[in-house]
Structures are given as structure tokens and as C-alpha cells.
Design a protein around this motif. Structure first.
Motif, PDB file in Angstrom:
ATOM      1  N   ARG A  77     -18.182 -41.954  39.832  1.00 12.48           N
ATOM      2  CA  ARG A  77     -19.108 -42.670  40.718  1.00 12.48           C
ATOM      3  C   ARG A  77     -19.176 -44.155  40.364  1.00 12.48           C
ATOM      4  NH1 ARG A  77     -24.363 -38.618  41.023  1.00 12.48           N
ATOM      5  NH2 ARG A  77     -23.502 -37.181  42.557  1.00 12.48           N
ATOM      6  N   PHE A  78     -19.256 -44.454  39.062  1.00 15.52           N
ATOM      7  CA  PHE A  78     -19.349 -45.839  38.620  1.00 15.52           C
ATOM      8  C   PHE A  78     -18.074 -46.603  38.967  1.00 15.52           C
ATOM      9  CE2 PHE A  78     -19.597 -49.004  34.951  1.00 15.52           C
ATOM     10  CZ  PHE A  78     -20.549 -49.789  35.565  1.00 15.52           C
ATOM     11  N   LYS A  79     -16.910 -45.994  38.698  1.00 17.66           N
ATOM     12  CA  LYS A  79     -15.642 -46.656  38.989  1.00 17.66           C
ATOM     13  C   LYS A  79     -15.490 -46.928  40.486  1.00 17.66           C
ATOM     14  CE  LYS A  79     -11.976 -45.523  36.433  1.00 17.66           C
ATOM     15  NZ  LYS A  79     -10.950 -44.699  35.764  1.00 17.66           N
ATOM     16  N   GLU A  80     -15.840 -45.965  41.313  1.00 15.83           N
ATOM     17  CA  GLU A  80     -15.736 -46.138  42.763  1.00 15.83           C
ATOM     18  C   GLU A  80     -16.708 -47.210  43.254  1.00 15.83           C
ATOM     19  OE1 GLU A  80     -14.712 -45.826  46.761  1.00 15.83           O
ATOM     20  OE2 GLU A  80     -13.650 -45.249  44.942  1.00 15.83           O
ATOM     21  N   TRP A  81     -17.915 -47.176  42.761  1.00 14.55           N
ATOM     22  CA  TRP A  81     -18.926 -48.153  43.149  1.00 14.55           C
ATOM     23  C   TRP A  81     -18.469 -49.553  42.778  1.00 14.55           C
ATOM     24  CZ3 TRP A  81     -22.187 -51.621  40.675  1.00 14.55           C
ATOM     25  CH2 TRP A  81     -23.285 -52.076  41.415  1.00 14.55           C
ATOM     26  N   LEU A  82     -17.923 -49.712  41.574  1.00 16.12           N
ATOM     27  CA  LEU A  82     -17.415 -51.019  41.154  1.00 16.12           C
ATOM     28  C   LEU A  82     -16.219 -51.441  42.010  1.00 16.12           C
ATOM     29  CD1 LEU A  82     -17.558 -50.785  37.254  1.00 16.12           C
ATOM     30  CD2 LEU A  82     -18.947 -52.263  38.724  1.00 16.12           C
ATOM     31  N   ARG A  83     -15.313 -50.504  42.297  1.00 12.45           N
ATOM     32  CA  ARG A  83     -14.139 -50.814  43.105  1.00 12.45           C
ATOM     33  C   ARG A  83     -14.543 -51.382  44.452  1.00 12.45           C
ATOM     34  NH1 ARG A  83     -11.500 -49.228  47.127  1.00 12.45           N
ATOM     35  NH2 ARG A  83     -12.725 -47.376  47.489  1.00 12.45           N
ATOM     36  N   GLU A  84     -15.591 -50.823  45.035  1.00 11.66           N
ATOM     37  CA  GLU A  84     -16.082 -51.308  46.325  1.00 11.66           C
ATOM     38  C   GLU A  84     -16.610 -52.741  46.229  1.00 11.66           C
ATOM     39  OE1 GLU A  84     -18.984 -48.400  47.455  1.00 11.66           O
ATOM     40  OE2 GLU A  84     -17.460 -46.894  47.935  1.00 11.66           O
ATOM     41  N   ARG A  85     -16.886 -53.176  45.018  1.00 14.48           N
ATOM     42  CA  ARG A  85     -17.388 -54.539  44.780  1.00 14.48           C
ATOM     43  C   ARG A  85     -16.325 -55.441  44.173  1.00 14.48           C
ATOM     44  NH1 ARG A  85     -20.615 -50.934  45.510  1.00 14.48           N
ATOM     45  NH2 ARG A  85     -22.696 -51.245  46.336  1.00 14.48           N
TER      46      ARG A  85
END
Length: 55
Positions: A38-46
Motif C-alpha cells: 500500500r505504501f509503495k503504491e501510494w508513493l508511486r502515485e505521487r
């Protein structure tokens, strides 16, 4: 994409705080793998990449 390690400490803290608010909107999980994903995906979106692995 910007690497997590290249961010200033204050920028990392701000992102962690924002992610915490985002987590409040998701179903809770005890899975460390899910939390990392979840953290990696959330960061990727940013536009941020991070290398995290579970041992």
C-alpha cells in the motif's frame, strides 16, 4: 520518479503523515506485506519510488 532516499527528512515525514491519513480510509490489515504494498503504491502515485522488502 524521485527516490525516497533522495528526499529531505522533512519531506519524508510529511509523506508519512499524509499516508497515515490515507490509511484511515482503508480497511485495517495486520499483514506487513500488504502495508508495504500500500505504501509503495501510494508513493508511486505521487512520483516517489522506495525499496522496501520484508525479511
Amino acid at each position: 520518479m524521485v527516490e525516497w532516499e533522495s528526499l529531505e527528512r522533512d519531506q519524508q515525514i510529511k509523506l508519512r503523515e499524509e499516508f497515515g491519513y490515507y490509511l484511515d480510509s482503508l480497511p485495517p490489515t495486520c499483514s506487513l506485506d500488504m502495508k508495504i504494498a500500500r505504501f509503495k503504491e501510494w508513493l508511486r502515485e505521487r512520483g516517489v519510488t522506495i525499496e522496501l522488502e520484508v525479511d
